[in-house]
Design a protein around this motif. Structure first.
Motif, PDB file in Angstrom:
ATOM      1  N   ASN A   1       0.798  -1.225   0.000  1.00 56.60           N
ATOM      2  CA  ASN A   1       0.000   0.000   0.000  1.00 56.60           C
ATOM      3  C   ASN A   1       0.832   1.277   0.000  1.00 56.60           C
ATOM      4  O   ASN A   1       0.392   2.299  -0.540  1.00 56.60           O
ATOM      5  N   ASN A   2       2.021   1.254   0.590  1.00 54.84           N
ATOM      6  CA  ASN A   2       2.729   2.511   0.801  1.00 54.84           C
ATOM      7  C   ASN A   2       4.174   2.548   0.316  1.00 54.84           C
ATOM      8  O   ASN A   2       4.743   3.636   0.229  1.00 54.84           O
ATOM      9  N   LEU A   3       4.789   1.415   0.002  1.00 51.60           N
ATOM     10  CA  LEU A   3       6.207   1.436  -0.357  1.00 51.60           C
ATOM     11  C   LEU A   3       6.428   2.232  -1.651  1.00 51.60           C
ATOM     12  O   LEU A   3       5.860   1.919  -2.690  1.00 51.60           O
ATOM     13  N   GLN A   4       7.269   3.276  -1.555  1.00 45.29           N
ATOM     14  CA  GLN A   4       7.532   4.161  -2.685  1.00 45.29           C
ATOM     15  C   GLN A   4       8.981   4.103  -3.163  1.00 45.29           C
ATOM     16  O   GLN A   4       9.243   4.316  -4.344  1.00 45.29           O
ATOM     17  N   THR A   5       9.902   3.837  -2.243  1.00 45.11           N
ATOM     18  CA  THR A   5      11.319   3.789  -2.599  1.00 45.11           C
ATOM     19  C   THR A   5      11.915   2.461  -2.158  1.00 45.11           C
ATOM     20  O   THR A   5      11.834   2.094  -0.982  1.00 45.11           O
ATOM     21  N   LEU A   6      12.515   1.744  -3.114  1.00 40.59           N
ATOM     22  CA  LEU A   6      13.142   0.457  -2.822  1.00 40.59           C
ATOM     23  C   LEU A   6      14.563   0.484  -3.369  1.00 40.59           C
ATOM     24  O   LEU A   6      14.771   0.658  -4.573  1.00 40.59           O
ATOM     25  N   ILE A   7      15.537   0.316  -2.476  1.00 37.07           N
ATOM     26  CA  ILE A   7      16.947   0.359  -2.857  1.00 37.07           C
ATOM     27  C   ILE A   7      17.591  -0.982  -2.517  1.00 37.07           C
ATOM     28  O   ILE A   7      17.664  -1.371  -1.345  1.00 37.07           O
ATOM     29  N   ILE A   8      18.037  -1.686  -3.552  1.00 37.66           N
ATOM     30  CA  ILE A   8      18.769  -2.945  -3.362  1.00 37.66           C
ATOM     31  C   ILE A   8      20.095  -2.823  -4.117  1.00 37.66           C
ATOM     32  O   ILE A   8      20.494  -3.713  -4.873  1.00 37.66           O
ATOM     33  N   ALA A   9      20.760  -1.720  -3.941  1.00 36.55           N
ATOM     34  CA  ALA A   9      22.033  -1.451  -4.610  1.00 36.55           C
ATOM     35  C   ALA A   9      23.176  -2.185  -3.916  1.00 36.55           C
ATOM     36  O   ALA A   9      23.097  -2.517  -2.734  1.00 36.55           O
ATOM     37  N   ASP A  10      24.241  -2.436  -4.692  1.00 40.81           N
ATOM     38  CA  ASP A  10      25.468  -3.023  -4.148  1.00 40.81           C
ATOM     39  C   ASP A  10      25.194  -4.348  -3.436  1.00 40.81           C
ATOM     40  O   ASP A  10      25.607  -4.565  -2.304  1.00 40.81           O
ATOM     41  N   ASN A  11      24.474  -5.221  -4.134  1.00 39.88           N
ATOM     42  CA  ASN A  11      24.237  -6.562  -3.643  1.00 39.88           C
ATOM     43  C   ASN A  11      24.822  -7.559  -4.644  1.00 39.88           C
ATOM     44  O   ASN A  11      25.774  -7.229  -5.357  1.00 39.88           O
ATOM     45  N   SER A  12      24.254  -8.757  -4.722  1.00 37.99           N
ATOM     46  CA  SER A  12      24.814  -9.813  -5.583  1.00 37.99           C
ATOM     47  C   SER A  12      23.780 -10.348  -6.567  1.00 37.99           C
ATOM     48  O   SER A  12      23.823 -11.523  -6.945  1.00 37.99           O
ATOM     49  N   LEU A  13      22.859  -9.494  -7.006  1.00 39.83           N
ATOM     50  CA  LEU A  13      21.829  -9.917  -7.947  1.00 39.83           C
ATOM     51  C   LEU A  13      22.423 -10.203  -9.318  1.00 39.83           C
ATOM     52  O   LEU A  13      23.149  -9.382  -9.867  1.00 39.83           O
ATOM     53  N   ASN A  14      22.099 -11.371  -9.877  1.00 33.41           N
ATOM     54  CA  ASN A  14      22.522 -11.728 -11.232  1.00 33.41           C
ATOM     55  C   ASN A  14      21.416 -11.523 -12.257  1.00 33.41           C
ATOM     56  O   ASN A  14      21.677 -11.235 -13.408  1.00 33.41           O
ATOM     57  N   THR A  15      20.190 -11.693 -11.826  1.00 33.56           N
ATOM     58  CA  THR A  15      19.043 -11.525 -12.706  1.00 33.56           C
ATOM     59  C   THR A  15      17.849 -11.111 -11.871  1.00 33.56           C
ATOM     60  O   THR A  15      17.846 -11.265 -10.643  1.00 33.56           O
ATOM     61  N   VAL A  16      16.836 -10.573 -12.538  1.00 30.80           N
ATOM     62  CA  VAL A  16      15.597 -10.177 -11.865  1.00 30.80           C
ATOM     63  C   VAL A  16      14.447 -10.831 -12.611  1.00 30.80           C
ATOM     64  O   VAL A  16      14.279 -10.619 -13.816  1.00 30.80           O
ATOM     65  N   THR A  17      13.663 -11.632 -11.926  1.00 26.95           N
ATOM     66  CA  THR A  17      12.577 -12.379 -12.557  1.00 26.95           C
ATOM     67  C   THR A  17      11.298 -11.547 -12.626  1.00 26.95           C
ATOM     68  O   THR A  17      11.187 -10.479 -12.015  1.00 26.95           O
TER      69      THR A  17
END
Length: 247
Positions: free
Chosen positions: A49-65
């Motif tokens: 309902n309220n999440l506006q900013t999501l930061i997942i920078a500088d992690n180990s993501l290889n792909t996003v499904t």
């Protein structure tokens, strides 16, 4: 009543879904600098309902499904910079994400502009693809018809591997107020590369430009206000290059 939660630079390997699910007023979540390598479906349930900013920078993501961000219709800013992303699922951004205006994919391993993926984002204003491995403005896998027309405030392509702007390089854009191509090895601008691009500010600093053809910026006469080509190897300019650029 928690609005902002910062969990940056810890040792998280997964999204702490069960810990977050009751934070129904959370507007901003910062997970920078962890060890997250995969985003599971429904990772953000309870935050819809309220999440506006999501930061997942500088992690180990290889792909996003395609299921990574389902159920986040009010998201405005998504920052996935400084990961190992080399691929983004074609359906990762959904029609319901009508509020998403800022997508930051800088400092990853992307080899092409994800036109199809972001084409669903009708409110998109900033697309940051700087510091990737993009070599061209083209769509390489064009076995399907492509109906993409983006209108952006800012397009960031600095520090990629684009060596040439081919004819109709910006055909998938209706308008871009600010276009940044700095620090690409661009040595040639083909005729009509900017045809119908409607760019207001164009930055091509510290590229490898030596010769500017008379029609290099053809198509930008009615919109271009700022052109910065400092730090190149240009020795001369055609006499009538800017005759029609009244703005």
């Amino acid at each position: 009543s928690l609005w902002h939660l910062i969990l940056s630079y810890n040792d998280l390997e997964d999204i702490p879904t069960n810990a977050l699910r009751y934070l129904q007023k959370l507007q901003s979540l910062d997970l920078t600098g962890n060890e997250i390598s995969f985003i599971k479906p429904n990772s953000f349930r309870g935050l819809q309902n309220n999440l506006q900013t999501l930061i997942i920078a500088d992690n180990s993501l290889n792909t996003v499904t395609g299921e990574a961000f389902q159920g986040l219709p009010n998201l405005v800013t998504l920052d996935l910079s400084s990961n190992n992303l080399h691929e983004i699922s074609p359906d990762v951004f959904r029609e319901q994400m009508n509020s998403l205006t800022r997508v930051i994919l800088a400092d990853n391993l992307l080899s092409e502009i994800p036109y199809r993926q972001v084409s669903m984002l009708k409110a998109l204003k900033l697309l940051d693809l700087s510091k990737n491995q993009i070599t061209s403005m083209k769509i390489f896998h064009d076995d399907q018809p492509v109906d993409v027309k983006l209108s952006l405030q800012q397009l960031h392509l600095e520090h990629n591997q684009i060596y040439r702007l081919t004819t109709a390089a910006f055909q998938y854009f209706l308008s871009i107020n600010q276009t940044f191509l700095d620090f690409n090895p661009i040595h040639q601008i083909s005729d009509d590369a900017f045809q119908q691009a409607r760019i207001r500010e164009l930055y091509m600093r510290h590229c490898r430009l030596e010769i500017i053809e008379p029609s290099a910026f053809s198509g930008l006469e009615s919109t271009l206000q700022v052109l910065d080509m400092s730090g190149n190897n240009i020795t001369a300019l055609p006499d009538k290059l800017f005759n029609s650029f009244d703005l």
